[in-house]
Design an enzyme around this catalytic site. Structure first.
Site, PDB file in Angstrom:
ATOM      1  N   HIS A  86      -6.314  27.571  14.174  1.00  0.00           N
ATOM      2  CA  HIS A  86      -6.000  26.200  14.597  1.00  0.00           C
ATOM      3  C   HIS A  86      -4.694  26.211  15.375  1.00  0.00           C
ATOM      4  O   HIS A  86      -3.613  26.237  14.800  1.00  0.00           O
ATOM      5  CB  HIS A  86      -5.908  25.322  13.346  1.00  0.00           C
ATOM      6  CG  HIS A  86      -5.617  23.884  13.606  1.00  0.00           C
ATOM      7  ND1 HIS A  86      -5.869  22.908  12.673  1.00  0.00           N
ATOM      8  CD2 HIS A  86      -5.098  23.238  14.672  1.00  0.00           C
ATOM      9  CE1 HIS A  86      -5.515  21.729  13.155  1.00  0.00           C
ATOM     10  NE2 HIS A  86      -5.031  21.905  14.368  1.00  0.00           N
ATOM     11  N   HIS A 139      -3.076  24.554  19.246  1.00  0.00           N
ATOM     12  CA  HIS A 139      -3.333  23.690  20.398  1.00  0.00           C
ATOM     13  C   HIS A 139      -2.805  24.251  21.711  1.00  0.00           C
ATOM     14  O   HIS A 139      -3.401  24.029  22.768  1.00  0.00           O
ATOM     15  CB  HIS A 139      -2.708  22.317  20.167  1.00  0.00           C
ATOM     16  CG  HIS A 139      -3.347  21.549  19.065  1.00  0.00           C
ATOM     17  ND1 HIS A 139      -4.372  20.666  19.265  1.00  0.00           N
ATOM     18  CD2 HIS A 139      -3.109  21.544  17.724  1.00  0.00           C
ATOM     19  CE1 HIS A 139      -4.749  20.133  18.114  1.00  0.00           C
ATOM     20  NE2 HIS A 139      -3.994  20.654  17.157  1.00  0.00           N
ATOM     21  N   ARG A 191      -3.139   8.828 -10.370  1.00  0.00           N
ATOM     22  CA  ARG A 191      -4.305   7.957 -10.565  1.00  0.00           C
ATOM     23  C   ARG A 191      -5.226   7.933  -9.348  1.00  0.00           C
ATOM     24  O   ARG A 191      -6.356   7.462  -9.454  1.00  0.00           O
ATOM     25  CB  ARG A 191      -3.846   6.522 -10.892  1.00  0.00           C
ATOM     26  CG  ARG A 191      -3.244   6.369 -12.287  1.00  0.00           C
ATOM     27  CD  ARG A 191      -3.113   4.902 -12.688  1.00  0.00           C
ATOM     28  NE  ARG A 191      -2.245   4.162 -11.778  1.00  0.00           N
ATOM     29  CZ  ARG A 191      -0.922   4.075 -11.925  1.00  0.00           C
ATOM     30  NH1 ARG A 191      -0.318   4.694 -12.938  1.00  0.00           N
ATOM     31  NH2 ARG A 191      -0.200   3.372 -11.066  1.00  0.00           N
ATOM     32  N   ASP A 234      -0.805  25.694  14.161  1.00  0.00           N
ATOM     33  CA  ASP A 234      -0.929  24.339  14.727  1.00  0.00           C
ATOM     34  C   ASP A 234       0.077  24.168  15.861  1.00  0.00           C
ATOM     35  O   ASP A 234       0.632  23.090  16.073  1.00  0.00           O
ATOM     36  CB  ASP A 234      -0.712  23.278  13.639  1.00  0.00           C
ATOM     37  CG  ASP A 234      -1.205  21.896  14.050  1.00  0.00           C
ATOM     38  OD1 ASP A 234      -2.054  21.813  14.953  1.00  0.00           O
ATOM     39  OD2 ASP A 234      -0.732  20.896  13.490  1.00  0.00           O
ATOM     40  N   LEU A 252       5.663  14.617  12.455  1.00  0.00           N
ATOM     41  CA  LEU A 252       5.736  15.908  13.122  1.00  0.00           C
ATOM     42  C   LEU A 252       4.683  16.001  14.219  1.00  0.00           C
ATOM     43  O   LEU A 252       3.567  15.506  14.080  1.00  0.00           O
ATOM     44  CB  LEU A 252       5.567  17.038  12.109  1.00  0.00           C
ATOM     45  CG  LEU A 252       6.664  17.119  11.036  1.00  0.00           C
ATOM     46  CD1 LEU A 252       6.332  18.188  10.012  1.00  0.00           C
ATOM     47  CD2 LEU A 252       8.020  17.392  11.671  1.00  0.00           C
TER      48      LEU A 252
END
Length: 398
Positions: A61, A63, A228, A275, A313
């Site tokens: 991954h 770009h 939760r 990334d 980011l």
């Protein structure tokens, strides 16, 4: 013609081979063993000495680099292919967020197969979009402008543009129409990933039933773990049949978050990714045509945003070896950190028969680096693709 690579430390998926050696012939690994086993063999010797002989990294991954990304142009993908060998990365999936980015990546793959694009091998396309949940970032509204509502018609258009090169597609699995997209992707053998999603725990369980097996950059741009409301993070950490990714650059994740993920899932189910978008650029302000980005202290974020805030980011600036160093600093063995950057992502992408480990029959892709985690030289398909000035490969001729 072939050669024998030797090193004091040769990294395998399950450990290290001391004084190891790999025989390379016709761009592939023919045999692996100890240097002593190859003593006297009639092949040129490339001795890595005290440096570490590792499988070439596979970035699942990524770009782009230098502020240029696949969504911008085919040339940006070519630039990335040329840049990556200096970081030890020998293969990657060109990551796009739009149909136009998919077209650029597909064109770059075709050009590379025709021998026109040197460097790291573009093994396919990772679509991080366009069926995503909006981030709704103040001051960076442009980050959502290319989002498309899930539809089979839009998917078919992208698949046609991809020309069989798409290996992974990430989407907001909770969105209306996402179930049909996931089932269609699964039927075509494309890895289905939860990405940029506001899904809850139950949504992930439902997505699994529709073919989702992966989660894009764990913790980042997804619902977090609450006692939760366990969210996407809770589902990914507790479902053994979901693989995932971590950006281990020391910025995107606290070291404890990396530790939690590794304890829950292990290195066989976590791909280390970069990334990357702005690797190779100095600190400064940059405009990619959609949003403005600031790089400060090697950290990229949307201009004006607090880098400590969620979703602020703007990709990474740091190469794969930075992530390897981070994982090793947590107490994990080097071979395990490297596996996360090589064999594990290769398995996720269905490429482990070809790349990802130093094993007979696989492509002769190697990353050689020193004890300071600095690249020394990189070999792709048996050819030197990068070497620093003091590399032992400088004085070597096959």
């Amino acid at each position: 013609m072939g050669c024998i690579l030797t090193a004091k430390r040769l990294l395998l998926p399950d450990g290290e081979l001391e004084h190891g050696a790999a025989l390379v012939q016709n761009g592939r690994i023919s045999a692996v063993g100890t240097a002593e086993e190859f003593h006297g063999a009639d092949f040129p010797l490339l001795d890595c000495g005290e440096h570490i002989l590792s499988p070439g990294f596979f970035d699942l991954h990524i770009h782009g680099c230098m502020g240029r990304v696949a969504d911008e142009s085919e040339e940006a993908v070519n630039l990335l292919a040329g840049y990556l060998p200096r970081t030890g990365t020998t293969s990657f999936l060109a990551t796009a967020m739009t149909a136009r980015g998919c077209k650029h990546a597909s064109s770059a793959i075709a050009a590379q197969r025709a021998g026109k694009v040197p460097g790291a091998v573009i093994r396919g396309i990772y679509m991080e979009g366009p069926f995503l949940s909006p981030r709704k970032l103040a001051g960076a509204e442009g980050a959502d402008q290319d989002i498309v509502a899930p539809s089979l018609l839009a998917l078919e258009e992208i698949l046609a543009i991809g020309d069989g090169n798409i290996r992974v597609m990430g989407l907001g699995v909770e969105l209306d129409g996402a179930s049909e997209i996931m089932r269609a992707l699964k039927s075509r053998g494309i890895v289905v990933s939860a990405a940029h999603t506001r899904a809850e725990y139950a949504d992930i369980l439902a997505a699994k039933a529709n073919g989702m097996t992966h989660a894009t950059h764990l913790y980042n741009v997804m619902s977090g773990l609450h006692h939760r409301r366990p969210g996407v993070v809770g589902a990914v950490l507790t479902c053994d049949d979901i693989t995932t990714e971590l950006i281990c650059d020391g910025v995107h994740l606290h070291p404890a978050a990396i530790e939690v993920a590794l304890r829950c899932k292990g290195s066989d189910r976590i791909a280390m990714i970069t990334d990357m978008t702005l690797g190779g650029l100095p600190d400064g302000e940059y405009d990619n045509g959609t949003v403005q980005i600031e790089v400060r202290d090697n950290i990229a974020c949307f201009k004006g945003a607090n880098p400590e805030a969620d979703h602020a980011l703007a990709g990474s600036t740091r190469p794969m070896l930075s992530g390897v160093k981070t994982v090793v600093s947590l107490g994990y063995p080097l071979f395990e950190a490297v596996k996360m950057a090589s064999l594990t992502p290769a398995r996720i992408a269905g490429l482990d028969a070809e790349i990802g480990s130093i094993q007979a029959g696989k492509s002769a892709d190697f990353a050689v680096f020193d004890e300071a985690f600095s690249p020394v030289f990189t070999m792709i398909r048996g050819e030197i693709a990068f070497q620093r000035d003091d590399s032992p490969s400088q004085n070597w001729r096959a």
